[in-house]
Motif scaffolding. Structure first.
Motif, PDB file in Angstrom:
ATOM      1  N   ARG A 153       0.797  -1.228   0.000  1.00  0.00           N
ATOM      2  CA  ARG A 153       0.000   0.000   0.000  1.00  0.00           C
ATOM      3  C   ARG A 153       0.828   1.274   0.000  1.00  0.00           C
ATOM      4  NH1 ARG A 153      -4.925  -1.095   4.360  1.00  0.00           N
ATOM      5  NH2 ARG A 153      -6.058  -2.636   3.111  1.00  0.00           N
ATOM      6  N   HIS A 154       1.994   1.243   0.620  1.00  0.00           N
ATOM      7  CA  HIS A 154       2.689   2.501   0.884  1.00  0.00           C
ATOM      8  C   HIS A 154       4.088   2.589   0.288  1.00  0.00           C
ATOM      9  CE1 HIS A 154      -0.635   3.138   3.557  1.00  0.00           C
ATOM     10  NE2 HIS A 154      -0.260   2.169   4.382  1.00  0.00           N
ATOM     11  N   SER A 155       4.455   1.691  -0.621  1.00  0.00           N
ATOM     12  CA  SER A 155       5.803   1.758  -1.170  1.00  0.00           C
ATOM     13  C   SER A 155       5.772   1.509  -2.670  1.00  0.00           C
ATOM     14  CB  SER A 155       6.723   0.727  -0.496  1.00  0.00           C
ATOM     15  OG  SER A 155       6.516  -0.564  -1.052  1.00  0.00           O
ATOM     16  N   SER A 156       6.903   1.742  -3.296  1.00  0.00           N
ATOM     17  CA  SER A 156       7.076   1.466  -4.722  1.00  0.00           C
ATOM     18  C   SER A 156       8.176   0.424  -4.889  1.00  0.00           C
ATOM     19  CB  SER A 156       7.435   2.758  -5.473  1.00  0.00           C
ATOM     20  OG  SER A 156       8.592   3.357  -4.903  1.00  0.00           O
ATOM     21  N   ALA A 157       8.149  -0.593  -4.040  1.00  0.00           N
ATOM     22  CA  ALA A 157       9.221  -1.581  -4.000  1.00  0.00           C
ATOM     23  C   ALA A 157       9.233  -2.449  -5.253  1.00  0.00           C
ATOM     24  CB  ALA A 157       9.081  -2.460  -2.755  1.00  0.00           C
ATOM     25  N   THR A 158      10.439  -2.868  -5.652  1.00  0.00           N
ATOM     26  CA  THR A 158      10.607  -3.840  -6.729  1.00  0.00           C
ATOM     27  C   THR A 158      11.119  -5.171  -6.190  1.00  0.00           C
ATOM     28  OG1 THR A 158      12.867  -3.066  -7.183  1.00  0.00           O
ATOM     29  CG2 THR A 158      11.058  -2.014  -8.402  1.00  0.00           C
ATOM     30  N   ARG A 165      18.611 -16.767  17.265  1.00  0.00           N
ATOM     31  CA  ARG A 165      19.936 -16.531  17.828  1.00  0.00           C
ATOM     32  C   ARG A 165      19.807 -15.906  19.217  1.00  0.00           C
ATOM     33  NH1 ARG A 165      21.238 -12.124  13.160  1.00  0.00           N
ATOM     34  NH2 ARG A 165      19.959 -10.404  13.931  1.00  0.00           N
ATOM     35  N   GLU A 166      20.667 -16.357  20.096  1.00  0.00           N
ATOM     36  CA  GLU A 166      20.777 -15.801  21.448  1.00  0.00           C
ATOM     37  C   GLU A 166      19.432 -15.771  22.169  1.00  0.00           C
ATOM     38  OE1 GLU A 166      22.581 -12.018  21.121  1.00  0.00           O
ATOM     39  OE2 GLU A 166      24.475 -12.784  20.314  1.00  0.00           O
ATOM     40  N   GLY A 167      18.672 -16.870  22.061  1.00  0.00           N
ATOM     41  CA  GLY A 167      17.416 -16.967  22.787  1.00  0.00           C
ATOM     42  C   GLY A 167      16.290 -16.119  22.234  1.00  0.00           C
ATOM     43  N   SER A 168      16.437 -15.633  21.022  1.00  0.00           N
ATOM     44  CA  SER A 168      15.402 -14.794  20.423  1.00  0.00           C
ATOM     45  C   SER A 168      15.177 -15.199  18.970  1.00  0.00           C
ATOM     46  CB  SER A 168      15.787 -13.315  20.489  1.00  0.00           C
ATOM     47  OG  SER A 168      15.913 -12.876  21.827  1.00  0.00           O
ATOM     48  N   ALA A 169      13.984 -14.921  18.495  1.00  0.00           N
ATOM     49  CA  ALA A 169      13.663 -15.060  17.076  1.00  0.00           C
ATOM     50  C   ALA A 169      13.650 -13.664  16.473  1.00  0.00           C
ATOM     51  CB  ALA A 169      12.309 -15.735  16.888  1.00  0.00           C
ATOM     52  N   VAL A 170      14.394 -13.487  15.374  1.00  0.00           N
ATOM     53  CA  VAL A 170      14.519 -12.174  14.742  1.00  0.00           C
ATOM     54  C   VAL A 170      13.948 -12.252  13.330  1.00  0.00           C
ATOM     55  CG1 VAL A 170      16.091 -10.353  14.014  1.00  0.00           C
ATOM     56  CG2 VAL A 170      16.589 -11.680  16.082  1.00  0.00           C
ATOM     57  N   LEU A 171      12.994 -11.388  13.064  1.00  0.00           N
ATOM     58  CA  LEU A 171      12.395 -11.279  11.729  1.00  0.00           C
ATOM     59  C   LEU A 171      12.815  -9.957  11.113  1.00  0.00           C
ATOM     60  CD1 LEU A 171      10.284 -11.862   9.422  1.00  0.00           C
ATOM     61  CD2 LEU A 171       8.621 -10.686  10.878  1.00  0.00           C
ATOM     62  N   GLU A 172      13.303 -10.015   9.870  1.00  0.00           N
ATOM     63  CA  GLU A 172      13.648  -8.793   9.138  1.00  0.00           C
ATOM     64  C   GLU A 172      12.951  -8.805   7.790  1.00  0.00           C
ATOM     65  OE1 GLU A 172      17.783  -8.067   8.677  1.00  0.00           O
ATOM     66  OE2 GLU A 172      18.069  -7.409  10.749  1.00  0.00           O
ATOM     67  N   MET A 173      12.275  -7.707   7.473  1.00  0.00           N
ATOM     68  CA  MET A 173      11.680  -7.493   6.154  1.00  0.00           C
ATOM     69  C   MET A 173      12.311  -6.234   5.577  1.00  0.00           C
ATOM     70  SD  MET A 173       7.607  -8.384   6.413  1.00  0.00           S
ATOM     71  CE  MET A 173       7.443  -8.118   4.645  1.00  0.00           C
ATOM     72  N   ALA A 174      12.988  -6.362   4.441  1.00  0.00           N
ATOM     73  CA  ALA A 174      13.642  -5.221   3.795  1.00  0.00           C
ATOM     74  C   ALA A 174      13.137  -5.102   2.374  1.00  0.00           C
ATOM     75  CB  ALA A 174      15.164  -5.389   3.795  1.00  0.00           C
ATOM     76  N   ASN A 175      12.983  -3.858   1.907  1.00  0.00           N
ATOM     77  CA  ASN A 175      12.574  -3.620   0.522  1.00  0.00           C
ATOM     78  C   ASN A 175      13.176  -2.310   0.052  1.00  0.00           C
ATOM     79  OD1 ASN A 175      10.368  -1.322   0.632  1.00  0.00           O
ATOM     80  ND2 ASN A 175       9.945  -2.685   2.361  1.00  0.00           N
ATOM     81  N   ASP A 176      13.112  -2.076  -1.259  1.00  0.00           N
ATOM     82  CA  ASP A 176      13.707  -0.872  -1.841  1.00  0.00           C
ATOM     83  C   ASP A 176      12.678   0.195  -2.154  1.00  0.00           C
ATOM     84  OD1 ASP A 176      12.436  -2.230  -3.861  1.00  0.00           O
ATOM     85  OD2 ASP A 176      13.946  -1.772  -5.389  1.00  0.00           O
ATOM     86  N   GLY A 177      11.553   0.172  -1.464  1.00  0.00           N
ATOM     87  CA  GLY A 177      10.496   1.143  -1.755  1.00  0.00           C
ATOM     88  C   GLY A 177      10.395   2.259  -0.751  1.00  0.00           C
ATOM     89  N   VAL A 178      11.507   2.589  -0.070  1.00  0.00           N
ATOM     90  CA  VAL A 178      11.454   3.634   0.954  1.00  0.00           C
ATOM     91  C   VAL A 178      11.097   4.970   0.318  1.00  0.00           C
ATOM     92  CG1 VAL A 178      13.918   4.124   0.769  1.00  0.00           C
ATOM     93  CG2 VAL A 178      12.706   4.738   2.850  1.00  0.00           C
ATOM     94  N   SER A 179      10.181   5.737   1.000  1.00  0.00           N
ATOM     95  CA  SER A 179       9.759   7.044   0.485  1.00  0.00           C
ATOM     96  C   SER A 179       9.247   7.885   1.632  1.00  0.00           C
ATOM     97  CB  SER A 179       8.656   6.881  -0.560  1.00  0.00           C
ATOM     98  OG  SER A 179       8.203   8.132  -1.020  1.00  0.00           O
ATOM     99  N   GLY A 200      18.307   3.852   0.163  1.00  0.00           N
ATOM    100  CA  GLY A 200      17.069   3.580  -0.544  1.00  0.00           C
ATOM    101  C   GLY A 200      16.326   2.360  -0.044  1.00  0.00           C
ATOM    102  N   GLU A 201      16.608   1.907   1.173  1.00  0.00           N
ATOM    103  CA  GLU A 201      16.043   0.657   1.691  1.00  0.00           C
ATOM    104  C   GLU A 201      15.230   0.932   2.943  1.00  0.00           C
ATOM    105  OE1 GLU A 201      18.547  -3.024   1.932  1.00  0.00           O
ATOM    106  OE2 GLU A 201      18.121  -2.821   4.084  1.00  0.00           O
ATOM    107  N   PHE A 202      14.090   0.245   3.047  1.00  0.00           N
ATOM    108  CA  PHE A 202      13.266   0.314   4.254  1.00  0.00           C
ATOM    109  C   PHE A 202      13.321  -1.046   4.940  1.00  0.00           C
ATOM    110  CE2 PHE A 202       9.250  -0.346   6.499  1.00  0.00           C
ATOM    111  CZ  PHE A 202       9.273   0.743   7.352  1.00  0.00           C
ATOM    112  N   ARG A 203      13.469  -1.051   6.264  1.00  0.00           N
ATOM    113  CA  ARG A 203      13.638  -2.305   6.981  1.00  0.00           C
ATOM    114  C   ARG A 203      12.700  -2.354   8.188  1.00  0.00           C
ATOM    115  NH1 ARG A 203      19.641  -3.697   8.335  1.00  0.00           N
ATOM    116  NH2 ARG A 203      19.616  -3.803   6.052  1.00  0.00           N
ATOM    117  N   LEU A 204      11.971  -3.471   8.281  1.00  0.00           N
ATOM    118  CA  LEU A 204      11.126  -3.765   9.441  1.00  0.00           C
ATOM    119  C   LEU A 204      11.782  -4.911  10.203  1.00  0.00           C
ATOM    120  CD1 LEU A 204       8.477  -3.639  11.092  1.00  0.00           C
ATOM    121  CD2 LEU A 204       7.488  -5.206   9.403  1.00  0.00           C
ATOM    122  N   ARG A 205      12.004  -4.742  11.497  1.00  0.00           N
ATOM    123  CA  ARG A 205      12.717  -5.743  12.304  1.00  0.00           C
ATOM    124  C   ARG A 205      11.936  -6.002  13.593  1.00  0.00           C
ATOM    125  NH1 ARG A 205      18.362  -7.232  13.049  1.00  0.00           N
ATOM    126  NH2 ARG A 205      18.721  -7.918  15.197  1.00  0.00           N
TER     127      ARG A 205
END
Length: 378
Positions: free
Chosen positions: A304-309, A318-332, A364-369
């Motif tokens: 809805r909010h990006s122009s990602a390709t 790792r280290e007793g935690s679960a880590v989720l990362e979502m990265a895309n090139d649609g930062v604006s 130019g990258e947006f990251r959700l962690r």
């Protein structure tokens, strides 16, 4: 903003005539002040209406015809004109007309705009030709490069405008497609929920209704059988309530693997190249549910909010935690705070000692962690 990007014709319409002011003086300015400036103002108003019609997708035949007449009259009435002064009104008019014309008509409008500058300008300018000189010998060799340059501008300006409008329409169609994909995903989820709820509750409620009617009829004839029927109704009601609670719990406990596959399919359907990285070990159920909700919210924001390709989704343990990362090139224009969906997720994750961050990553990258402790709720 799109209308402003299509104002190349207005630039041509004003630059040429205003540039001729430095070459005239005294009484020679009177035609410009009395006829030229008001004519340019009217031409500009009509040109802007043409642009608005082109963006809105509505016709503007009257505006195109009226602006053409004004452009021809201005070129004919201004003494000492030349293609590089008042003659630029021809390409200026064509820059607007081609936006509402098919390809053959656009070619004709471009040719007509160039002809206005070369054939109708008053003699006496740098390249003064004039309609009366049509049958005269051709230009001298020294003027040919200037003529070629003028023809290049007259041909390039209208089609540059047309290309700009086409590109804007492509971008708008892509944005509408992303919004449609997001709406479709929500609609399919609602249909799935309504179908499951109907299959789950429909039979049980029908049985309860039938047994209640039987009990009501037997209440005055055979109280023992009526009581037995009501006992069965009570059992059915409790069983149905248990099934509903289990179903709701199932919807709240989302299958992380299935959710990742579904969200990847949605992103790729929207034209976004997607890569997925998952751990070999199984993620605990409660943590997997939270991560699934984060993936769903992140996918919705990308659509809805990006122009990602491209979009990369990675889950690591790792280290007793679960880590989720979502990265895309649609930062604006991202400030890192996120919308209400991410705020709600952040609160849910924070309740078990985790964190959610969103903002620019690399260039130019947006990251959700999201980081969630594996030991569960504290």
């Amino acid at each position: 903003m799109t209308v402003l990007s299509l104002t190349l014709g207005l630039v041509l319409a004003w630059v040429g005539p205003l540039g001729s002011l430095s070459e005239v003086g005294g009484e020679s300015r009177l035609p410009l002040l009395a006829i030229g400036v008001p004519g340019l103002v009217i031409f500009s108003v009509l040109y802007m209406r043409i642009l608005e019609a082109a963006v809105a997708g509505t016709p503007a035949r009257r505006e195109i015809a009226a602006s053409a007449v004004i452009a021809v009259l201005l070129v004919l009435t201004q003494d000492g004109g030349a293609p590089w002064t008042w003659g630029l009104l021809g390409p200026a008019w064509a820059s607007g007309a081609v936006l509402l014309a098919g390809r053959p008509a656009a070619v004709a409008a471009t040719a007509a705009g160039a002809a206005v500058g070369l054939l109708l300008v008053s003699p006496g300018g740098d390249l003064g030709f004039g309609i009366a000189d049509v049958f005269m010998p051709p230009y001298e060799d020294s003027t040919l490069p200037a003529v070629g340059a003028y023809l290049g501008v007259a041909a390039a300006a209208p089609w540059a405008n047309r290309l700009q409008l086409w590109f804007w329409r492509v971008v708008r169609s892509a944005e509408e497609g992303k919004e449609a994909q997001a709406r479709l995903a929500v609609t399919e989820e609602r249909l799935r929920f309504s179908r499951d709820l109907h299959d789950l509750v429909g039979h049980s409620l029908s049985a309860i209704a039938v047994k209640s009617e039987v009990a009501a009829k037997l209440s005055g004839v055979d109280a023992a059988r009526a009581a037995g029927e009501m006992d069965e109704v009570r059992v059915l009601a409790r069983q149905t309530l248990k099934e509903i609670r289990a179903a709701v719990r199932g919807y709240r406990t989302v299958d992380l693997a299935a959710e990742l596959r579904a969200m990847t399919a949605v992103l790729e359907a929207g034209g976004i190249r997607c890569t997925l990285e998952t751990p070999r070990d199984q993620v605990p159920e409660g943590v997997a549910t939270l991560l699934a909700w984060v993936v769903r919210e992140g996918t919705t924001n990308v659509l809805r909010h990006s122009s990602a390709t491209w979009c990369r989704i990675a889950i690591t343990l790792r280290e007793g935690s679960a880590v989720l990362e979502m990265a895309n090139d649609g930062v604006s224009g991202v400030d890192g705070r996120g919308g209400t969906g991410l705020v709600g997720l952040s609160e849910r994750v924070a309740a078990i000692g985790g964190t959610v961050t969103a903002g620019p990553g690399g260039p130019g990258e947006f990251r959700l962690r999201a980081t969630v402790p594996l030991e569960g709720e504290r």
